[in-house]
Design an enzyme around this catalytic site. Structure first.
Site, mmCIF file in Angstrom:
data_model
loop_
_atom_site.group_PDB
_atom_site.id
_atom_site.type_symbol
_atom_site.label_atom_id
_atom_site.label_comp_id
_atom_site.label_asym_id
_atom_site.label_seq_id
_atom_site.Cartn_x
_atom_site.Cartn_y
_atom_site.Cartn_z
ATOM 1 C CG PHE A 110 -0.381 0.427 2.504
ATOM 2 C CD1 PHE A 110 -0.573 1.711 2.983
ATOM 3 C CD2 PHE A 110 0.349 -0.460 3.290
ATOM 4 C CE1 PHE A 110 -0.063 2.111 4.210
ATOM 5 C CE2 PHE A 110 0.869 -0.072 4.504
ATOM 6 C CZ PHE A 110 0.673 1.219 4.974
ATOM 7 C CE LYS A 111 3.469 1.697 4.741
ATOM 8 N NZ LYS A 111 4.698 1.459 5.468
ATOM 9 C CG ASP A 112 3.990 0.449 -4.447
ATOM 10 O OD1 ASP A 112 5.140 0.885 -4.315
ATOM 11 O OD2 ASP A 112 3.735 -0.764 -4.575
#
Length: 499
Positions: A110-112
């Site tokens: 999810f950091k993308d």
């Protein structure tokens, strides 16, 4: 729009906050005047992800022109960076439960979602501020932030990035992703310690004027890609707003109907983004904070006391192996009634005693929005197995923690079952091969790739092309240092590119 520190009253403009990350007093930047109740369904109706992002981020960063903001957003959320045009699709698991898949970016985490856009925001902020120094991004990671930040800032002109991760605190696949990172402006170093050790050091370094002056003399300044930077946090608000629009479009809820959100979180940024979406007008009901055995947040939501004086556990959901949740400070600021003096006092208490306590009025504000539950490793594996056997869906350990927290909250409050709930799925299951093999009784291979081949053969889940490509890439970064040597590692890296 101005931004102010959670610990002080000095206001800065948006681009200054984006560029510098942490306030000089050690606090986190928040909007001086939060754009409360500024979003309605009509604002996001019939819009794709990029268009929703433009609507949301224009409320938080009005300094950028509409055209410039859209240009940055379209570059970040492109077919080159995401494997699905939906960017963050909703997967219907049950009639009243949807999984928000946040792992379709370049690093399958999810950091993308934020770190695909943040480099564009930072470079734009640097230009707006007239900053000529090289920017060194300093990042501590518990697994996913590091790789996403490295990929986002890889070979971005005028920037460099140093990532620290705990030697025993990430999965083998997460480690390989960082150790094999490409790019001429990157450096990756393991430390003998845990994530909190790395994060605490970097937060101290950001307010160390002597070190700042030392690197400034070499034409370098520090910034951060962790969610302490408002430019990292703001793009995360988008996917909750987009999910709301999708739920309405699918007929799962009416436009004024509340839905709950469950988020597996250690550093508190991901669930704080959902709280921001709620403050901006999205009809989110209950926010369920899911933790693993490092359950400091669960205890806070039950007692009103945040107590870090407890054992630290290394778990199969390593991105949540955190006891000091940096973004929690922003949440405290809001429940204090935006009282920076009160917030500064709490953070002083936390630093000196390892604990803080809110009063009854403040705790009532907490309970009006949040609940918490935790799931241990054995429960996590059982949930992975249960969900796969029941629905043919493979969850990574962090998503399984969220599912488990939802199930526990449902036991205490059966009425929540009548309200649609979104489970935030934060990583592709293939990033955690051993845990998935053990949960589904699949043979663990001699290498992570063998394990993943076995998982794919049994479950039919395709091997993500980005992870497949790792096999043939050489290891670049294998150094491990004592945590006391982090500053020297940074200074040595500065010397490789400074003027």
């Amino acid at each position: 729009m101005n931004y102010t520190s959670t610990r002080g009253t000095v206001a800065v403009n948006e681009t200054y906050a984006l560029l510098h990350g942490l306030a000089e007093d050690g606090g986190l930047y928040v909007p001086s005047l939060f754009p409360t109740n500024c979003l309605t369904y009509n604002d996001v109706k019939d819009k794709n992800y990029q268009e929703v992002a433009a609507v949301v981020l224009s409320k938080l960063f009005p300094c950028f022109s509409e055209a410039h903001l859209k240009e940055m957003i379209n570059s970040a959320y492109s077919d080159a960076n995401f494997s699905t045009r939906d960017i963050a699709p909703l997967h219907s698991l049950l009639e009243k439960v949807s999984v928000l898949e946040l792992f379709h970016g370049r690093t399958q985490a999810f950091k993308d979602m934020a770190l695909s856009l943040f480099p564009y925001l930072l470079v734009a902020a640097k230009e707006a501020e007239g900053e000529k120094k090289e920017v060194l991004i300093l990042t501590a990671t518990s697994g996913d932030t590091g790789k996403a930040a490295l990929e986002g800032f890889k070979d971005v002109p005028g920037t460099h990035i140093q990532v620290f991760y705990p030697t025993d605190g990430v999965s083998p696949m997460q480690a390989e992703q960082m150790q094999k990172q490409e790019g001429d402006n990157v450096n990756v170093t393991a430390i003998h310690g845990n994530f909190d050790d790395a994060q605490q050091f970097l937060k101290r370094l950001f307010v160390d004027k002597d070190t700042a002056e030392e690197v400034a003399a070499k034409g370098v300044m520090f910034s951060s890609a962790n969610s302490i930077n408002i430019g990292r946090l703001a793009p995360q608000v988008v996917y909750y707003v987009n999910a709301y629009a999708e739920l309405v479009a699918q007929g799962a809820i009416h436009e004024d109907e509340a839905f709950n959100v469950v988020v597996p979180t250690g550093n508190f940024g991901n669930i704080l983004a959902a709280y921001y979406a709620k403050k901006m007008g999205i009809p989110i009901g209950k926010l369920i904070c899911a933790s693993n055995q490092n359950n400091v947040l669960t205890d806070f939501f039950e007692s009103g006391t945040y107590d870090m004086n407890r054992p630290f556990y290394t778990t199969i959901s390593p991105s949540m192996d955190i006891l000091e949740s940096s973004n929690f400070e922003r949440f405290l600021y809001y429940i204090s009634g935006e009282d920076s003096e009160r917030t500064a006092g709490w953070m002083k208490d936390l630093k000196s005693t390892g604990k803080l306590t809110v009063n009854e009025e403040e705790f009532n504000r907490v309970k009006a929005n949040f609940a918490g539950a935790y799931v241990d490793d054995e429960e996590t594996k059982a949930i992975i197995e249960q969900v796969y056997n029941s629905y043919g869906y493979v969850m990574d350990p962090h998503t399984a923690v969220a599912m488990g927290a939802y199930m526990k909250e449902l036991e205490k409050h059966p009425e929540d079952g009548a309200r649609h709930t979104i489970i935030a799925s934060t990583a592709h299951p293939f990033k955690f091969p051993t845990a998935i093999c053990e949960a589904l009784d699949i043979k663990v291979g001699d290498t992570p790739y063998e394990s993943l081949d076995n998982i794919s053969a049994v479950t039919g889940v395709a091997f993500p092309k980005q992870l497949e490509a790792l096999k043939s890439k050489p290891l670049r970064f294998t150094k491990a240092i004592d945590k006391e040597n982090m500053k020297q590692e940074i200074l040595d890296f500065v010397d490789t590119f400074s003027k």
